[in-house]
Design a protein around this motif. Structure first.
Motif, mmCIF file in Angstrom:
data_model
loop_
_atom_site.group_PDB
_atom_site.id
_atom_site.type_symbol
_atom_site.label_atom_id
_atom_site.label_comp_id
_atom_site.label_asym_id
_atom_site.label_seq_id
_atom_site.Cartn_x
_atom_site.Cartn_y
_atom_site.Cartn_z
ATOM 1 N N TYR A 135 63.808 74.496 6.956
ATOM 2 C CA TYR A 135 64.447 75.750 7.324
ATOM 3 C C TYR A 135 63.692 76.944 6.735
ATOM 4 O O TYR A 135 63.563 77.997 7.401
ATOM 5 C CB TYR A 135 65.891 75.777 6.828
ATOM 6 C CG TYR A 135 66.870 75.006 7.689
ATOM 7 C CD1 TYR A 135 67.044 75.322 9.041
ATOM 8 C CD2 TYR A 135 67.642 73.968 7.170
ATOM 9 C CE1 TYR A 135 67.949 74.622 9.839
ATOM 10 C CE2 TYR A 135 68.550 73.264 7.958
ATOM 11 C CZ TYR A 135 68.703 73.597 9.288
ATOM 12 O OH TYR A 135 69.594 72.898 10.064
ATOM 13 N N GLU A 136 63.189 76.808 5.517
ATOM 14 C CA GLU A 136 62.439 77.895 4.886
ATOM 15 C C GLU A 136 61.171 78.189 5.685
ATOM 16 O O GLU A 136 60.816 79.363 5.879
ATOM 17 C CB GLU A 136 62.118 77.522 3.440
ATOM 18 C CG GLU A 136 63.328 77.589 2.523
ATOM 19 C CD GLU A 136 63.114 76.930 1.177
ATOM 20 O OE1 GLU A 136 63.949 77.130 0.289
ATOM 21 O OE2 GLU A 136 62.099 76.195 1.016
ATOM 22 N N ASP A 137 60.490 77.147 6.126
ATOM 23 C CA ASP A 137 59.281 77.333 6.938
ATOM 24 C C ASP A 137 59.626 78.047 8.246
ATOM 25 O O ASP A 137 58.878 78.941 8.723
ATOM 26 C CB ASP A 137 58.632 75.979 7.245
ATOM 27 C CG ASP A 137 58.002 75.347 6.011
ATOM 28 O OD1 ASP A 137 57.760 76.095 5.054
ATOM 29 O OD2 ASP A 137 57.791 74.117 6.023
ATOM 30 N N GLU A 138 60.761 77.670 8.829
ATOM 31 C CA GLU A 138 61.185 78.273 10.085
ATOM 32 C C GLU A 138 61.562 79.741 9.898
ATOM 33 O O GLU A 138 61.362 80.569 10.797
ATOM 34 C CB GLU A 138 62.371 77.502 10.662
ATOM 35 C CG GLU A 138 62.806 77.949 12.046
ATOM 36 C CD GLU A 138 63.962 77.126 12.587
ATOM 37 O OE1 GLU A 138 64.536 77.520 13.620
ATOM 38 O OE2 GLU A 138 64.308 76.099 11.957
ATOM 39 N N ALA A 139 62.092 80.058 8.739
ATOM 40 C CA ALA A 139 62.552 81.430 8.479
ATOM 41 C C ALA A 139 61.425 82.408 8.210
ATOM 42 O O ALA A 139 61.585 83.623 8.324
ATOM 43 C CB ALA A 139 63.533 81.432 7.297
ATOM 44 N N ARG A 140 60.264 81.872 7.843
ATOM 45 C CA ARG A 140 59.121 82.735 7.508
ATOM 46 C C ARG A 140 58.525 83.394 8.751
ATOM 47 O O ARG A 140 58.495 82.857 9.798
ATOM 48 C CB ARG A 140 58.036 81.930 6.799
ATOM 49 C CG ARG A 140 58.441 81.468 5.387
ATOM 50 C CD ARG A 140 57.238 80.916 4.648
ATOM 51 N NE ARG A 140 57.669 80.393 3.344
ATOM 52 C CZ ARG A 140 57.881 79.105 3.071
ATOM 53 N NH1 ARG A 140 57.697 78.214 4.043
ATOM 54 N NH2 ARG A 140 58.272 78.722 1.894
ATOM 55 N N GLU B 39 63.419 72.841 3.007
ATOM 56 C CA GLU B 39 62.041 73.321 3.163
ATOM 57 C C GLU B 39 61.707 73.575 4.631
ATOM 58 O O GLU B 39 61.021 74.558 4.964
ATOM 59 C CB GLU B 39 61.069 72.292 2.573
ATOM 60 C CG GLU B 39 61.145 72.173 1.050
ATOM 61 C CD GLU B 39 60.275 71.049 0.528
ATOM 62 O OE1 GLU B 39 59.629 70.359 1.359
ATOM 63 O OE2 GLU B 39 60.241 70.849 -0.698
ATOM 64 N N ALA C 78 67.472 80.863 7.527
ATOM 65 C CA ALA C 78 67.504 81.405 6.161
ATOM 66 C C ALA C 78 68.827 81.058 5.476
ATOM 67 O O ALA C 78 68.851 80.678 4.285
ATOM 68 C CB ALA C 78 67.307 82.923 6.196
#
Length: 274
Positions: A269-274, A267, A172
């Motif tokens: 990292y964003e996918d991983e943070a979800r 993007e 994040a």
């Protein structure tokens, strides 16, 4: 600097150094030989354009026999907490017309978000108190305000791909940090270039580098390593740094392609943070 206001503390310090030098019957050239500094650097200090490092001041005190005056009355950084080896560079950033920087592993200070900076200082050794970290991070973020001035310096950032891939603070934090870099990269006076892993060895891989240019003054080079850093005004050293930077930049991705990669990794990292 031409057209730049010189802080009174540095002006007064320079006048005091000049008075002490002349009282000792020394020219700038002779003093430079005795304290192992360039004559140009001494001239800049006396004119109030440069702030000497703590080591510089101690050598000047010793040679001029001033009893520690030049060390005790170093121009302050208004209470800001900056590593000794970087304090002069922090002042010079405010005067530069162009800054070119290479970052090997971490997002450069001028581009860091609060959360990213906290993750960096949280891993610092020896550990620092929360209050100390708050003060240092605040100082680092204030440095970036030069990019928001009416006439900011031209900024070129050459980022090793490791800067994007190392998950400092977690996914994040990294997503927000890379989005911030991409926003800065959309500005007219900011250029971003990523040096991909596929390049392999390159001339800058051993350390970080910052090249500073000024109106009416010679350029400088700052090289940084673990717990240390050195500012160079020697023309040969500066030219070597400029050449090494140009060679590495020639192998980097274009500004547009670099921005696209930065957004793609954000993007991920964003996918991983979800």
């Amino acid at each position: 600097m031409v057209g730049k206001r010189i802080p009174k503390s540095r002006t007064a310090y320079g006048e005091e150094l000049k008075a002490q030098r002349e009282a000792a019957g020394l020219t700038q050239e002779k003093l430079s030989e005795m304290v192992i500094m360039s004559r140009t650097h001494i001239a800049h200090i006396e004119a109030g354009r440069r702030r000497p490092s703590s080591d510089d001041a101690r050598r000047l005190d010793q040679v001029l026999g001033t009893g520690g005056v030049l060390t005790r009355f170093l121009p302050t950084l208004d209470g800001k907490l900056i590593a000794d080896h970087f304090e002069q560079v922090a002042l010079l950033e405010q005067e530069a017309t162009m800054i070119r920087e290479y970052a090997a592993t971490l997002v450069p200070g001028l581009l860091q978000t609060d959360a990213y900076a906290r993750a960096v200082f949280g891993a610092f050794f020896p550990p620092k108190s929360s209050e100390h970290c708050d003060n240092v991070i605040g100082t680092r973020l204030k440095r970036a305000k030069i990019l928001d001035t009416p006439d900011p310096p031209v900024l070129w950032e050459l980022l090793d791909e490791a800067v994007l891939r190392r998950p400092v603070g977690g996914p994040a934090v990294m997503a927000a940090q890379l989005r911030h870099i991409a926003e800065l990269g959309a500005r007219e006076r900011v250029r971003l270039h990523v040096l991909p892993f596929s390049v392999g060895a390159h001339p800058l891989m051993e350390s970080g580098l910052m090249l500073l240019c000024f109106d009416g003054e010679p350029p400088l080079a700052y090289v940084e390593g673990l717990y240390t850093g050195a500012l160079y005004d020697d023309p040969a050293m500066v030219r070597n740094g400029q050449t090494a930077y140009a060679l590495a930049l020639s192998d980097a991705m274009s500004h547009a392609d670099s921005l696209a990669l930065i957004k793609t990794v954000a993007e991920e990292y964003e996918d991983e943070a979800r």
